[in-house]
Motif scaffolding. Structure first.
Motif, PDB file in Angstrom:
ATOM      1  N   SER A   1     -33.882 -43.214  -0.739  1.00 22.32           N
ATOM      2  CA  SER A   1     -33.657 -43.892  -2.021  1.00 22.32           C
ATOM      3  C   SER A   1     -34.966 -44.207  -2.727  1.00 22.32           C
ATOM      4  O   SER A   1     -35.091 -44.001  -3.940  1.00 22.32           O
ATOM      5  CB  SER A   1     -32.869 -45.189  -1.782  1.00 22.32           C
ATOM      6  N   MET A   2     -35.969 -44.670  -1.986  1.00 25.71           N
ATOM      7  CA  MET A   2     -37.250 -45.007  -2.594  1.00 25.71           C
ATOM      8  C   MET A   2     -38.027 -43.759  -2.997  1.00 25.71           C
ATOM      9  O   MET A   2     -38.690 -43.722  -4.039  1.00 25.71           O
ATOM     10  CB  MET A   2     -38.073 -45.869  -1.636  1.00 25.71           C
ATOM     11  N   GLU A   3     -37.959 -42.703  -2.183  1.00 25.50           N
ATOM     12  CA  GLU A   3     -38.694 -41.481  -2.503  1.00 25.50           C
ATOM     13  C   GLU A   3     -38.082 -40.712  -3.667  1.00 25.50           C
ATOM     14  O   GLU A   3     -38.750 -39.857  -4.268  1.00 25.50           O
ATOM     15  CB  GLU A   3     -38.758 -40.582  -1.271  1.00 25.50           C
ATOM     16  N   SER A   4     -36.833 -41.020  -4.009  1.00 27.18           N
ATOM     17  CA  SER A   4     -36.186 -40.334  -5.129  1.00 27.18           C
ATOM     18  C   SER A   4     -36.475 -40.987  -6.472  1.00 27.18           C
ATOM     19  O   SER A   4     -36.007 -40.507  -7.507  1.00 27.18           O
ATOM     20  CB  SER A   4     -34.671 -40.272  -4.903  1.00 27.18           C
ATOM     21  N   ARG A   5     -37.231 -42.087  -6.462  1.00 26.91           N
ATOM     22  CA  ARG A   5     -37.533 -42.766  -7.712  1.00 26.91           C
ATOM     23  C   ARG A   5     -38.529 -41.959  -8.542  1.00 26.91           C
ATOM     24  O   ARG A   5     -39.275 -41.132  -8.023  1.00 26.91           O
ATOM     25  CB  ARG A   5     -38.086 -44.168  -7.430  1.00 26.91           C
ATOM     26  N   SER A   6     -38.508 -42.219  -9.817  1.00 26.83           N
ATOM     27  CA  SER A   6     -39.414 -41.505 -10.736  1.00 26.83           C
ATOM     28  C   SER A   6     -40.284 -42.540 -11.465  1.00 26.83           C
ATOM     29  O   SER A   6     -39.740 -43.492 -12.064  1.00 26.83           O
ATOM     30  CB  SER A   6     -38.612 -40.686 -11.738  1.00 26.83           C
ATOM     31  N   PRO A   7     -41.598 -42.398 -11.402  1.00 24.48           N
ATOM     32  CA  PRO A   7     -42.337 -41.358 -10.675  1.00 24.48           C
ATOM     33  C   PRO A   7     -42.249 -41.575  -9.160  1.00 24.48           C
ATOM     34  O   PRO A   7     -42.140 -42.714  -8.707  1.00 24.48           O
ATOM     35  CB  PRO A   7     -43.768 -41.524 -11.177  1.00 24.48           C
ATOM     36  N   ARG A   8     -42.326 -40.485  -8.435  1.00 23.85           N
ATOM     37  CA  ARG A   8     -42.154 -40.564  -6.989  1.00 23.85           C
ATOM     38  C   ARG A   8     -43.369 -41.249  -6.362  1.00 23.85           C
ATOM     39  O   ARG A   8     -44.509 -40.829  -6.569  1.00 23.85           O
ATOM     40  CB  ARG A   8     -42.001 -39.168  -6.406  1.00 23.85           C
ATOM     41  N   PRO A   9     -43.138 -42.321  -5.585  1.00 21.93           N
ATOM     42  CA  PRO A   9     -44.263 -43.024  -4.962  1.00 21.93           C
ATOM     43  C   PRO A   9     -44.832 -42.226  -3.795  1.00 21.93           C
ATOM     44  O   PRO A   9     -44.138 -41.384  -3.202  1.00 21.93           O
ATOM     45  CB  PRO A   9     -43.620 -44.323  -4.482  1.00 21.93           C
ATOM     46  N   PRO A  10     -46.093 -42.471  -3.429  1.00 20.13           N
ATOM     47  CA  PRO A  10     -46.682 -41.788  -2.261  1.00 20.13           C
ATOM     48  C   PRO A  10     -45.913 -42.127  -0.987  1.00 20.13           C
ATOM     49  O   PRO A  10     -45.390 -43.236  -0.839  1.00 20.13           O
ATOM     50  CB  PRO A  10     -48.112 -42.325  -2.217  1.00 20.13           C
ATOM     51  N   ARG A  11     -45.868 -41.169  -0.080  1.00 18.05           N
ATOM     52  CA  ARG A  11     -45.123 -41.372   1.160  1.00 18.05           C
ATOM     53  C   ARG A  11     -45.694 -42.531   1.964  1.00 18.05           C
ATOM     54  O   ARG A  11     -44.946 -43.306   2.580  1.00 18.05           O
ATOM     55  CB  ARG A  11     -45.152 -40.093   1.995  1.00 18.05           C
ATOM     56  N   ALA A  12     -47.026 -42.692   1.947  1.00 17.30           N
ATOM     57  CA  ALA A  12     -47.647 -43.803   2.680  1.00 17.30           C
ATOM     58  C   ALA A  12     -47.229 -45.145   2.085  1.00 17.30           C
ATOM     59  O   ALA A  12     -46.986 -46.115   2.826  1.00 17.30           O
ATOM     60  CB  ALA A  12     -49.163 -43.659   2.653  1.00 17.30           C
ATOM     61  N   ALA A  13     -47.117 -45.197   0.755  1.00 12.46           N
ATOM     62  CA  ALA A  13     -46.703 -46.443   0.108  1.00 12.46           C
ATOM     63  C   ALA A  13     -45.248 -46.774   0.457  1.00 12.46           C
ATOM     64  O   ALA A  13     -44.894 -47.937   0.677  1.00 12.46           O
ATOM     65  CB  ALA A  13     -46.876 -46.329  -1.397  1.00 12.46           C
TER      66      ALA A  13
END
Length: 325
Positions: free
Chosen positions: A39-51
Motif C-alpha cells: 500500500s505504501m509503495e503504491s503511493r505517488s510519488p513512490r517513496p524509496p524502499r528504505a523509507a
C-alpha cells in the motif's frame, strides 16, 4: 455471598480470556491478510524502499519481522492503552474512541428501539398465534429481513427526500459534511441520526420479533403455564406476568450479543448515510491495508462481546428467578 462472588469472578476471568483470544485472532488475521508495504509503495510519488521499511518498522508492521514478534510488541502496547498509529501517522486510539462513540450512539438508538419493538411485536403475535395480526407481523418481519440494509437505506432516503420537499424544511439529513461528535445543535444531531437509526431499528425489530414469538410460544406450551391457565388465570395475566418475564432472560442475551455484532456490522448503513463510525472505519482501513487500525477495531469488538456477555450473564438471574437456584 462468597459463592456468588466466586461465580462472578470466574465469569469475569472467562470473559477476559475470550476478549484476549478474540483480539489476538483479529490481529493475526489483519497482519497475515493485509499488505501495508504494498500500500505504501503504491503511493505517488513512490517513496524509496528504505523509507518504507523504516516507516513500517516505526509502526511495528515490518514484514521482515516474524508475526509472533510483531504480535508480542503490539500486545504489550495495547496492554498500556497504546494502539499505535495508522499508515498516515494518525494515533489509532483517538480515532478509535471517536469512531466507537459515534457507532455506540447509533447502535444504542437503533438497536434499543428495535429490541423493545421486537419484543412487543413478538409478544403480541404470540398472544394470538396464526391470527390476522400475527400473520401481518410475521410477514412484515420476514420481508424486512429479506431486504438488504443498503436497499432499505435507499428506500428511506427516497422517502426522506419526499418529506423534505413536501415540508420545505430539512427534516432529515444524511450528507457527509456532518461528523458525529462534532459541535452542532441537538436538532441537527437528531436529523442525522433518524434515518440510520431507523434502518438498524427495523432490522433488529424484525429479528427480535421472530425470536420473541418463538420463545413466548414455547413458554405458553410449558406444563406450569398450562396449569396456570387451567386454574382460571386470565390469558392476558399469564402472558404479561409469567410468559413474558420468563422469555426476557434469553431475549436479553440475544439482544446483548446482537448489540456487540452491530458495532462493526453497521458498515453498510454508516457508509450509506455518511455516519463516520467504527464500521465505516473498518472497511476503509481494510481497503488501505492499515493493520493497526483493523486490529484496533477487532480488539474493540472482542472487548465489547466479552463485556456484554458478562452483563447478560449477571442479568440472567435477576430476570429469571429459576436461574438463581
Amino acid at each position: 455471598m462468597l459463592r456468588e462472588g466466586l461465580v462472578v469472578l470466574r465469569r469475569c476471568l472467562g470473559r477476559m480470556v475470550i476478549a484476549v483470544a478474540g483480539a489476538s485472532l483479529a490481529y493475526f488475521a489483519a497482519t497475515l491478510a493485509l499488505d501495508p508495504r504494498a500500500s505504501m509503495e503504491s503511493r505517488s510519488p513512490r517513496p524509496p524502499r528504505a523509507a518504507v521499511s523504516a516507516r513500517l518498522a516505526s509502526l511495528g508492521l515490518d514484514d521482515r519481522v516474524p508475526p509472533a514478534r510483531r504480535y508480542a510488541a503490539w500486545a504489550s502496547r495495547v496492554a498500556r492503552g497504546d494502539f499505535g498509529a495508522t499508515l498516515d501517522g494518525m494515533p489509532v486510539r483517538g480515532e478509535l474512541l471517536r469512531r466507537a462513540g459515534a457507532s455506540l450512539r447509533l447502535v444504542a438508538a437503533g438497536g434499543g428501539v428495535g429490541w423493545a419493538g421486537g419484543v412487543l411485536l413478538g409478544a403480541v403475535g404470540a398472544s394470538r398465534p396464526r391470527g390476522v395480526l400475527d400473520r401481518l407481523i410475521t410477514a412484515g418481519a420476514l420481508v424486512t429481513m429479506a431486504v438488504p440494509a443498503f436497499a432499505l437505506a435507499v428506500l428511506l432516503q427516497t422517502a426522506a427526500q419526499g418529506v423534505n420537499a413536501w415540508t420545505g424544511a430539512p427534516v432529515f439529513a444524511w450528507t457527509g459534511e456532518y461528523t458525529p461528535g462534532a459541535a452542532g445543535s441537538a436538532a441537527d444531531r437528531l436529523r442525522h441520526l433518524l434515518l440510520p437509526a431507523t434502518v438498524l431499528a427495523l432490522g433488529q425489530a424484525a429479528m427480535c420479533a421472530r425470536y420473541q414469538r418463538g420463545l413466548m410460544l414455547d413458554a405458553l406450551s410449558s406444563d406450569w403455564l398450562r396449569a396456570a391457565l387451567a386454574r382460571g388465570l386470565r390469558r392476558r395475566t399469564v402472558l404479561r406476568r409469567h410468559a413474558l418475564r420468563v422469555t426476557l432472560a434469553p431475549m436479553t442475551t440475544f439482544a446483548a450479543y446482537g448489540f456487540a455484532a452491530l458495532l462493526t456490522g453497521t458498515a453498510v448503513t454508516e457508509k450509506t448515510f455518511a455516519w463516520h463510525g467504527l464500521g465505516e472505519w473498518l472497511i476503509d482501513s481494510i481497503a488501505a491495508d492499515d493493520v493497526n487500525a483493523v486490529a484496533a477495531c477487532g480488539c474493540a469488538t472482542a472487548m465489547t462481546v466479552a463485556l456484554v456477555g458478562l452483563l447478560a450473564d449477571l442479568a440472567h438471574p435477576a430476570l429469571d428467578p429459576r436461574a438463581r437456584s
